[in-house]
Design a protein around this motif. Sequence first.
Motif, PDB file in Angstrom:
ATOM      1  N   GLU A   1      74.923  41.322  60.587  1.00  0.00           N
ATOM      2  CA  GLU A   1      76.258  41.715  61.038  1.00  0.00           C
ATOM      3  C   GLU A   1      76.735  40.930  62.259  1.00  0.00           C
ATOM      4  OE1 GLU A   1      76.614  45.936  61.441  1.00  0.00           O
ATOM      5  OE2 GLU A   1      75.476  46.289  59.619  1.00  0.00           O
ATOM      6  N   THR A   2      76.013  39.915  62.649  1.00  0.00           N
ATOM      7  CA  THR A   2      76.369  39.192  63.868  1.00  0.00           C
ATOM      8  C   THR A   2      77.501  38.205  63.674  1.00  0.00           C
ATOM      9  OG1 THR A   2      74.787  37.402  63.485  1.00  0.00           O
ATOM     10  CG2 THR A   2      73.981  39.335  64.711  1.00  0.00           C
ATOM     11  N   GLY A   3      77.661  37.691  62.460  1.00  0.00           N
ATOM     12  CA  GLY A   3      78.646  36.645  62.229  1.00  0.00           C
ATOM     13  C   GLY A   3      78.198  35.291  62.754  1.00  0.00           C
ATOM     14  N   LEU A   4      76.957  35.224  63.231  1.00  0.00           N
ATOM     15  CA  LEU A   4      76.416  33.978  63.763  1.00  0.00           C
ATOM     16  C   LEU A   4      76.007  33.026  62.658  1.00  0.00           C
ATOM     17  CD1 LEU A   4      73.938  35.164  66.542  1.00  0.00           C
ATOM     18  CD2 LEU A   4      76.087  33.961  66.882  1.00  0.00           C
ATOM     19  N   GLN A   5      76.108  31.750  62.958  1.00  0.00           N
ATOM     20  CA  GLN A   5      75.481  30.746  62.114  1.00  0.00           C
ATOM     21  C   GLN A   5      74.035  30.673  62.590  1.00  0.00           C
ATOM     22  OE1 GLN A   5      77.305  26.848  62.238  1.00  0.00           O
ATOM     23  NE2 GLN A   5      75.584  25.924  61.178  1.00  0.00           N
ATOM     24  N   TRP A   6      73.081  30.864  61.682  1.00  0.00           N
ATOM     25  CA  TRP A   6      71.678  30.810  62.065  1.00  0.00           C
ATOM     26  C   TRP A   6      70.863  30.227  60.921  1.00  0.00           C
ATOM     27  CZ3 TRP A   6      67.757  33.798  59.731  1.00  0.00           C
ATOM     28  CH2 TRP A   6      68.198  34.787  58.835  1.00  0.00           C
ATOM     29  N   ARG A   7      69.690  29.747  61.285  1.00  0.00           N
ATOM     30  CA  ARG A   7      68.773  29.184  60.292  1.00  0.00           C
ATOM     31  C   ARG A   7      67.353  29.328  60.789  1.00  0.00           C
ATOM     32  NH1 ARG A   7      67.759  23.119  61.282  1.00  0.00           N
ATOM     33  NH2 ARG A   7      68.883  22.711  63.216  1.00  0.00           N
ATOM     34  N   THR A   8      66.413  29.043  59.896  1.00  0.00           N
ATOM     35  CA  THR A   8      64.994  29.126  60.235  1.00  0.00           C
ATOM     36  C   THR A   8      64.358  27.751  60.139  1.00  0.00           C
ATOM     37  OG1 THR A   8      64.389  29.618  57.942  1.00  0.00           O
ATOM     38  CG2 THR A   8      64.791  31.509  59.398  1.00  0.00           C
ATOM     39  N   LEU A   9      63.300  27.585  60.918  1.00  0.00           N
ATOM     40  CA  LEU A   9      62.487  26.370  60.862  1.00  0.00           C
ATOM     41  C   LEU A   9      61.021  26.759  60.979  1.00  0.00           C
ATOM     42  CD1 LEU A   9      64.121  23.745  63.287  1.00  0.00           C
ATOM     43  CD2 LEU A   9      63.877  23.562  60.806  1.00  0.00           C
ATOM     44  N   VAL A  10      60.170  26.057  60.259  1.00  0.00           N
ATOM     45  CA  VAL A  10      58.719  26.191  60.423  1.00  0.00           C
ATOM     46  C   VAL A  10      58.244  24.912  61.091  1.00  0.00           C
ATOM     47  CG1 VAL A  10      56.489  26.399  59.282  1.00  0.00           C
ATOM     48  CG2 VAL A  10      58.472  27.572  58.329  1.00  0.00           C
ATOM     49  N   LEU A  11      57.559  25.079  62.210  1.00  0.00           N
ATOM     50  CA  LEU A  11      56.986  23.938  62.914  1.00  0.00           C
ATOM     51  C   LEU A  11      55.472  24.078  62.915  1.00  0.00           C
ATOM     52  CD1 LEU A  11      59.458  23.637  65.909  1.00  0.00           C
ATOM     53  CD2 LEU A  11      59.577  22.540  63.668  1.00  0.00           C
ATOM     54  N   ALA A  12      54.785  23.099  63.448  1.00  0.00           N
ATOM     55  CA  ALA A  12      53.327  23.115  63.448  1.00  0.00           C
ATOM     56  C   ALA A  12      52.814  22.636  64.789  1.00  0.00           C
ATOM     57  CB  ALA A  12      52.794  22.215  62.327  1.00  0.00           C
ATOM     58  N   GLY A  13      51.607  23.108  65.126  1.00  0.00           N
ATOM     59  CA  GLY A  13      50.949  22.649  66.345  1.00  0.00           C
ATOM     60  C   GLY A  13      50.946  23.692  67.442  1.00  0.00           C
ATOM     61  N   GLU A  14      50.829  23.215  68.672  1.00  0.00           N
ATOM     62  CA  GLU A  14      50.799  24.099  69.833  1.00  0.00           C
ATOM     63  C   GLU A  14      52.218  24.627  70.070  1.00  0.00           C
ATOM     64  OE1 GLU A  14      51.047  25.668  73.521  1.00  0.00           O
ATOM     65  OE2 GLU A  14      51.646  23.574  73.516  1.00  0.00           O
ATOM     66  N   VAL A  15      52.355  25.929  70.277  1.00  0.00           N
ATOM     67  CA  VAL A  15      53.658  26.584  70.293  1.00  0.00           C
ATOM     68  C   VAL A  15      54.610  25.988  71.331  1.00  0.00           C
ATOM     69  CG1 VAL A  15      54.866  28.787  70.595  1.00  0.00           C
ATOM     70  CG2 VAL A  15      52.689  28.723  69.376  1.00  0.00           C
ATOM     71  N   SER A  16      54.187  25.890  72.577  1.00  0.00           N
ATOM     72  CA  SER A  16      55.118  25.407  73.608  1.00  0.00           C
ATOM     73  C   SER A  16      55.525  23.956  73.360  1.00  0.00           C
ATOM     74  CB  SER A  16      54.525  25.577  75.009  1.00  0.00           C
ATOM     75  OG  SER A  16      53.375  24.787  75.176  1.00  0.00           O
ATOM     76  N   VAL A  17      54.624  23.145  72.879  1.00  0.00           N
ATOM     77  CA  VAL A  17      54.945  21.746  72.577  1.00  0.00           C
ATOM     78  C   VAL A  17      55.942  21.676  71.424  1.00  0.00           C
ATOM     79  CG1 VAL A  17      54.009  19.545  71.741  1.00  0.00           C
ATOM     80  CG2 VAL A  17      52.775  20.848  73.483  1.00  0.00           C
ATOM     81  N   ALA A  18      55.692  22.450  70.365  1.00  0.00           N
ATOM     82  CA  ALA A  18      56.580  22.432  69.191  1.00  0.00           C
ATOM     83  C   ALA A  18      57.978  22.928  69.552  1.00  0.00           C
ATOM     84  CB  ALA A  18      55.978  23.272  68.070  1.00  0.00           C
ATOM     85  N   LEU A  19      58.056  24.031  70.302  1.00  0.00           N
ATOM     86  CA  LEU A  19      59.365  24.555  70.699  1.00  0.00           C
ATOM     87  C   LEU A  19      60.098  23.557  71.600  1.00  0.00           C
ATOM     88  CD1 LEU A  19      58.524  28.316  71.373  1.00  0.00           C
ATOM     89  CD2 LEU A  19      59.864  27.376  69.461  1.00  0.00           C
ATOM     90  N   GLY A  20      59.377  22.944  72.502  1.00  0.00           N
ATOM     91  CA  GLY A  20      59.981  21.946  73.385  1.00  0.00           C
ATOM     92  C   GLY A  20      60.499  20.735  72.627  1.00  0.00           C
ATOM     93  N   ARG A  21      59.727  20.283  71.650  1.00  0.00           N
ATOM     94  CA  ARG A  21      60.143  19.105  70.871  1.00  0.00           C
ATOM     95  C   ARG A  21      61.387  19.385  70.041  1.00  0.00           C
ATOM     96  NH1 ARG A  21      55.069  15.672  68.839  1.00  0.00           N
ATOM     97  NH2 ARG A  21      56.695  14.933  67.446  1.00  0.00           N
ATOM     98  N   VAL A  22      61.432  20.556  69.404  1.00  0.00           N
ATOM     99  CA  VAL A  22      62.611  20.859  68.586  1.00  0.00           C
ATOM    100  C   VAL A  22      63.825  21.079  69.496  1.00  0.00           C
ATOM    101  CG1 VAL A  22      62.407  23.398  68.324  1.00  0.00           C
ATOM    102  CG2 VAL A  22      63.420  22.014  66.497  1.00  0.00           C
ATOM    103  N   ALA A  23      63.626  21.647  70.665  1.00  0.00           N
ATOM    104  CA  ALA A  23      64.738  21.826  71.607  1.00  0.00           C
ATOM    105  C   ALA A  23      65.296  20.474  72.039  1.00  0.00           C
ATOM    106  CB  ALA A  23      64.273  22.633  72.814  1.00  0.00           C
ATOM    107  N   GLU A  24      64.419  19.516  72.275  1.00  0.00           N
ATOM    108  CA  GLU A  24      64.871  18.165  72.635  1.00  0.00           C
ATOM    109  C   GLU A  24      65.595  17.509  71.465  1.00  0.00           C
ATOM    110  OE1 GLU A  24      64.871  16.383  75.534  1.00  0.00           O
ATOM    111  OE2 GLU A  24      64.171  18.238  76.464  1.00  0.00           O
ATOM    112  N   ARG A  25      64.991  17.596  70.289  1.00  0.00           N
ATOM    113  CA  ARG A  25      65.573  16.953  69.101  1.00  0.00           C
ATOM    114  C   ARG A  25      66.960  17.503  68.799  1.00  0.00           C
ATOM    115  NH1 ARG A  25      64.145  13.626  64.891  1.00  0.00           N
ATOM    116  NH2 ARG A  25      62.173  13.339  65.933  1.00  0.00           N
ATOM    117  N   LEU A  26      67.150  18.823  68.967  1.00  0.00           N
ATOM    118  CA  LEU A  26      68.431  19.459  68.645  1.00  0.00           C
ATOM    119  C   LEU A  26      69.356  19.577  69.854  1.00  0.00           C
ATOM    120  CD1 LEU A  26      67.193  22.329  66.291  1.00  0.00           C
ATOM    121  CD2 LEU A  26      68.029  20.040  65.666  1.00  0.00           C
ATOM    122  N   ASP A  27      68.903  19.105  71.018  1.00  0.00           N
ATOM    123  CA  ASP A  27      69.651  19.221  72.262  1.00  0.00           C
ATOM    124  C   ASP A  27      70.065  20.671  72.501  1.00  0.00           C
ATOM    125  OD1 ASP A  27      70.825  18.376  74.660  1.00  0.00           O
ATOM    126  OD2 ASP A  27      72.749  17.944  73.693  1.00  0.00           O
ATOM    127  N   ALA A  28      69.091  21.566  72.474  1.00  0.00           N
ATOM    128  CA  ALA A  28      69.340  23.003  72.602  1.00  0.00           C
ATOM    129  C   ALA A  28      69.847  23.378  73.984  1.00  0.00           C
ATOM    130  CB  ALA A  28      68.042  23.770  72.309  1.00  0.00           C
TER     131      ALA A  28
END
Length: 171
Positions: A89-116
């Motif tokens: 019910e949010t009306g948000l555009q959202w999606r899911t991603l599966v990443l691999a490896g160490e959690v903080s490194v993976a989250l940091g890399r995807v944030a950089e790649r997507l310019d979060a």
Amino acid sequence: MSNISNPARPVIVGVAPGQPPQVVEQAAHFASRFDAELVCVFVDQARVPITEGADGSVVSEPIDPDYSDPSEDVFDSALAASLEQLLKETGLQWRTLVLAGEVSVALGRVAERLDAAMIVVGTHRRSAGGGLQEFFNRSVATHLAHRQTRPVVVIPAHAPVPEFSHPWREG
């Protein structure tokens, strides 16, 4: 209001089965306020990334070479259903991603790649054997905070659900 030529930077949220719903709810609140996409990211620590796509996706392989299951790069259907229920019910555009490896490194890399705009993570509820789990969760948040150039928001699991009004909820 979104600017087509300069779209809002996405909000990244780390998700896991059994996670308190307020983590995703808070991340959705931020995404709504920024008029941004919400990217819900699960990191499989039993796998290592092999290649990365421009959209943040990865192809991975298991750490154990004797175990191979190509479906591991697919987002967990039960977790996806839970997210769908929380965000329907949010009306948000959202999606899911599966990443691999160490959690903080993976989250940091995807944030950089997507310019979060930010990374949102949560802590787990305390349980009888939760001390070690809590230690590792704090470690993820701490590693992110020390390694990132973008904001990291940590949502405590034991905090009450905020009383502010979400744009997509009445009252």
